[in-house]
Design a protein around this motif. Structure first.
Motif, PDB file in Angstrom:
ATOM      1  N   ASN A   4       8.943 -36.734  -5.175  1.00 11.47           N
ATOM      2  CA  ASN A   4       9.602 -36.013  -6.260  1.00 11.47           C
ATOM      3  C   ASN A   4       9.091 -34.585  -6.302  1.00 11.47           C
ATOM      4  O   ASN A   4       7.935 -34.311  -5.991  1.00 11.47           O
ATOM      5  N   LEU A  43      18.851 -25.058  -7.017  1.00 12.08           N
ATOM      6  CA  LEU A  43      18.188 -26.070  -6.205  1.00 12.08           C
ATOM      7  C   LEU A  43      18.691 -25.950  -4.769  1.00 12.08           C
ATOM      8  O   LEU A  43      19.824 -25.527  -4.535  1.00 12.08           O
ATOM      9  N   ALA A  47      19.332 -31.283  -2.127  1.00  7.85           N
ATOM     10  CA  ALA A  47      18.355 -31.871  -3.051  1.00  7.85           C
ATOM     11  C   ALA A  47      19.052 -32.963  -3.863  1.00  7.85           C
ATOM     12  O   ALA A  47      20.236 -32.876  -4.164  1.00  7.85           O
ATOM     13  N   GLU A  48      18.328 -33.990  -4.217  1.00  8.31           N
ATOM     14  CA  GLU A  48      18.890 -35.130  -4.952  1.00  8.31           C
ATOM     15  C   GLU A  48      18.341 -35.109  -6.378  1.00  8.31           C
ATOM     16  O   GLU A  48      17.172 -35.382  -6.596  1.00  8.31           O
ATOM     17  N   ILE A  49      19.193 -34.750  -7.351  1.00  9.08           N
ATOM     18  CA  ILE A  49      18.769 -34.660  -8.750  1.00  9.08           C
ATOM     19  C   ILE A  49      18.719 -36.068  -9.340  1.00  9.08           C
ATOM     20  O   ILE A  49      19.707 -36.793  -9.318  1.00  9.08           O
ATOM     21  N   ARG A 131      13.844 -33.909  -8.986  1.00  9.93           N
ATOM     22  CA  ARG A 131      14.618 -34.106  -7.769  1.00  9.93           C
ATOM     23  C   ARG A 131      13.779 -34.827  -6.732  1.00  9.93           C
ATOM     24  O   ARG A 131      12.558 -34.781  -6.746  1.00  9.93           O
TER      25      ARG A 131
END
Length: 163
Positions: A4, A43, A47-49, A131
């Motif tokens: 994270n 971002l 990127a994975e929120i 993220r």
């Protein structure tokens, strides 16, 4: 594996959404406004929120901070990915709002905006995007999700643009 990473935006970095509203700065990075305030969320591609943590000061008997994560497509379309109200009334506090489904950032197709809407006597002190980053040392470990390459991390857990 994945790690994270976080991006914190202080309440004082948010801007008035209309030209007629009043925004006050009582201090400590917190603001109060008579209408919604917004800031863009920068971002890296891929990127994975996972969610948003909202920091606030609430001493109102019936008040809250609304937390929104919205995407805009530049052609008049928008969608709220998150719309949650704070529930604590205990001075300085924070609450984490998990997205129902993680969102993979696609900077080519849309922009990402954080919005706070607060009641009187409630202050927005900031929001932190959570993220997930993915490894770069072994490209085979990067996951593909609906054609998106997730943002890899270098040592130290900082996201880097996807390949």
């Amino acid at each position: 594996g994945a790690a994270n990473d976080y991006l914190f935006v202080a309440g004082s970095a948010f801007n008035a959404r209309t030209s007629t509203q009043t925004v006050t700065y009582p201090g400590a990075g917190c603001i109060n406004s008579t209408a919604a305030v917004t800031t863009d969320l920068q971002l890296p591609q891929g990127a994975e929120i996972q969610g948003i943590r909202t920091y606030y000061y609430d001493m109102a008997s019936a008040g809250s901070v609304g937390t929104y994560l919205t995407v805009y497509d530049g052609a008049g379309g928008s969608s709220d990915l998150l719309n949650q109200d704070s529930t604590l009334e205990s001075g300085y506090a924070s609450e984490y709002f998990n997205l129902a489904v993680p969102v993979v950032v696609d900077n080519l197709a849309q922009s990402y905006v954080l919005t706070a809407n607060m009641a009187a006597n409630v202050r927005c002190c900031g929001m932190r995007a959570v993220r997930t980053c993915h490894e770069t040392e072994n490209p085979e470990k990067q996951r593909a999700d609906a054609g998106q390459v997730h943002a890899p991390c270098r040592l130290g857990g900082r996201c880097q643009p996807g390949l």
